[in-house]
Design an enzyme around this catalytic site. Structure first.
Site, PDB file in Angstrom:
ATOM      1  N   GLU A  42       1.201  -1.221  -0.744  1.00 40.88           N
ATOM      2  CA  GLU A  42      -0.046  -0.205   0.111  1.00 40.88           C
ATOM      3  C   GLU A  42       0.516   1.384  -0.233  1.00 40.88           C
ATOM      4  O   GLU A  42       2.323   1.102   0.056  1.00 40.88           O
ATOM      5  CB  GLU A  42      -0.477   0.017   1.211  1.00 40.88           C
ATOM      6  CG  GLU A  42      -1.973   1.434   1.458  1.00 40.88           C
ATOM      7  CD  GLU A  42      -2.809   0.702   2.577  1.00 40.88           C
ATOM      8  OE1 GLU A  42      -3.297   2.247   2.976  1.00 40.88           O
ATOM      9  OE2 GLU A  42      -3.389  -0.293   3.140  1.00 40.88           O
ATOM     10  N   HIS A 132      -5.951   4.767 -27.782  1.00 41.15           N
ATOM     11  CA  HIS A 132      -6.390   3.909 -29.074  1.00 41.15           C
ATOM     12  C   HIS A 132      -7.034   3.745 -29.650  1.00 41.15           C
ATOM     13  O   HIS A 132      -7.519   3.440 -30.835  1.00 41.15           O
ATOM     14  CB  HIS A 132      -6.157   2.670 -27.838  1.00 41.15           C
ATOM     15  CG  HIS A 132      -6.105   1.175 -28.647  1.00 41.15           C
ATOM     16  ND1 HIS A 132      -4.908   0.527 -29.370  1.00 41.15           N
ATOM     17  CD2 HIS A 132      -6.979   0.028 -28.591  1.00 41.15           C
ATOM     18  CE1 HIS A 132      -5.293  -0.375 -30.241  1.00 41.15           C
ATOM     19  NE2 HIS A 132      -6.362  -1.105 -29.863  1.00 41.15           N
ATOM     20  N   LYS A 194      -4.841  -9.041 -40.894  1.00 40.45           N
ATOM     21  CA  LYS A 194      -4.347 -10.276 -40.350  1.00 40.45           C
ATOM     22  C   LYS A 194      -5.790 -10.731 -39.767  1.00 40.45           C
ATOM     23  O   LYS A 194      -6.792 -10.335 -39.507  1.00 40.45           O
ATOM     24  CB  LYS A 194      -3.674  -9.473 -38.896  1.00 40.45           C
ATOM     25  CG  LYS A 194      -3.975  -8.005 -38.117  1.00 40.45           C
ATOM     26  CD  LYS A 194      -3.318  -8.189 -36.891  1.00 40.45           C
ATOM     27  CE  LYS A 194      -3.945  -7.442 -35.947  1.00 40.45           C
ATOM     28  NZ  LYS A 194      -3.180  -6.662 -34.589  1.00 40.45           N
ATOM     29  N   THR A 225       3.582  -6.751 -27.820  1.00 38.74           N
ATOM     30  CA  THR A 225       4.209  -8.075 -27.978  1.00 38.74           C
ATOM     31  C   THR A 225       5.223  -7.828 -29.198  1.00 38.74           C
ATOM     32  O   THR A 225       6.271  -8.411 -29.433  1.00 38.74           O
ATOM     33  CB  THR A 225       3.801  -9.192 -27.650  1.00 38.74           C
ATOM     34  OG1 THR A 225       2.884  -9.743 -28.878  1.00 38.74           O
ATOM     35  CG2 THR A 225       3.445  -9.289 -26.060  1.00 38.74           C
TER      36      THR A 225
END
Length: 312
Positions: A42, A132, A194, A225
């Protein structure tokens, strides 16, 4: 902090490197804030100077782990309780943004949840960059200044002076962003189609357009990634591309990403410094967005338009 400024800039732990550059550009000191850690994980936030009646800009990207988000929420709450005049969250990378809709039954919409958390904590404004999904702006009931990394990436691309240039999108979802670059530069657009086996795993990919003997620049909003972008680069090299580079706003680069980029057909991959990058990969280059955020803070504080600093 000089008294002539009606604002103060503070930073959470993980984005201090960027906040210091923003303050250097603004010509002010970074505010004094202490985050105390307890042994169970915390933590508590404390402002070590008066912020009463001041506009407070809190710089913190909300990339994993979620401590970064929790730090920001506590900073907002502490500022509200310390009688700040207004609280502006400066979030260069807005995390959890890939969860912007229900794409299958019984899933969370993380972006909306984070927006609600920030709103309930008490922000009066949000300054962010390259969400995004653009519609996330609509999740907030406070003003959102949505900046674009193209302001620093485009000048760099133009400095390369590449001939036979082609702009590419690594997936259909990013075609709008890539098309904006292509139109501004007056060059063709290539798409990659894709299919995914599951999250972060690309099953197959096809190129739509001609890349033979072209210098290709792949445009994306983030690289996690690096599976998609490196696969696209390798397929383009097989299709006869002269050179392949990639540009993305946010350097998530998790797991095997650095090794994949190093071993791929990419000549270089360009990011902003919205997220710190500590791994060593000779192909990664980071451009700073500190001046862009500093200028936005200056204009917000002076009630000036920020749209004039958008390139595209």
């Amino acid at each position: 902090m000089s008294q002539k400024n009606s604002y103060l800039v503070f930073s959470g732990t993980s984005t201090r490197y960027l906040a210091e550059k923003i303050c250097a550009s603004l010509g002010c000191d970074l505010g004094n804030l202490v985050i105390t850690k307890f042994s169970d994980g915390e933590f508590a936030v404390s402002y070590e100077e008066s912020i009463r009646g001041r506009d407070v800009f809190l710089v913190q990207s909300t990339f994993p782990n979620s401590d970064n988000l929790m730090e920001l929420l506590l900073m907002i709450d502490a500022a509200k309780r310390a009688s700040a005049r207004s609280i502006i969250a400066v979030i260069p990378y807005f995390g959890w943004a890939r969860q912007d809709r229900k794409d299958k039954p019984r899933v969370s919409i993380g972006a909306k949840l984070v927006a609600d958390l920030l709103s309930v904590a008490g922000i009066d404004r949000l300054i962010t960059m390259d969400l995004h999904a653009d519609q996330i702006q609509g999740f907030f009931n406070v003003p959102v200044d949505h900046l674009y990394a193209s302001g620093v990436i485009m000048p760099y691309l133009q400095s390369l002076q590449l001939e036979d240039l082609v702009i590419a999108s690594p997936d259909v979802g990013g075609s709008k962003r890539a098309n904006t670059y292509a139109k501004y530069l007056g060059v063709p657009l290539v798409l990659c189609n894709k299919t995914r086996a599951r999250a972060n795993v690309v099953q197959s990919m096809q190129i739509i357009g001609d890349v033979k003997d072209k210098n290709v620049i792949i445009i994306d909003d983030m690289v996690d990634t690096a599976g998609t972008i490196t696969k696209a680069a390798d397929i383009m090299r097989e299709a006869g591309a002269k050179s392949i580079r990639a540009c993305a706003s946010h350097c998530v680069m998790s797991g095997p990403a650095s090794e994949r980029v190093q071993d791929s057909a990419l000549e270089e991959i360009v990011f902003t410094d919205s997220i710190p990058y500590t791994n060593r990969c000779s192909k990664v280059k980071q451009l700073s967005v500190a001046d862009m955020f500093a200028e936005t803070i200056r204009r917000v504080e002076n009630n000036e338009s920020i749209s004039s600093q958008y390139l595209i």
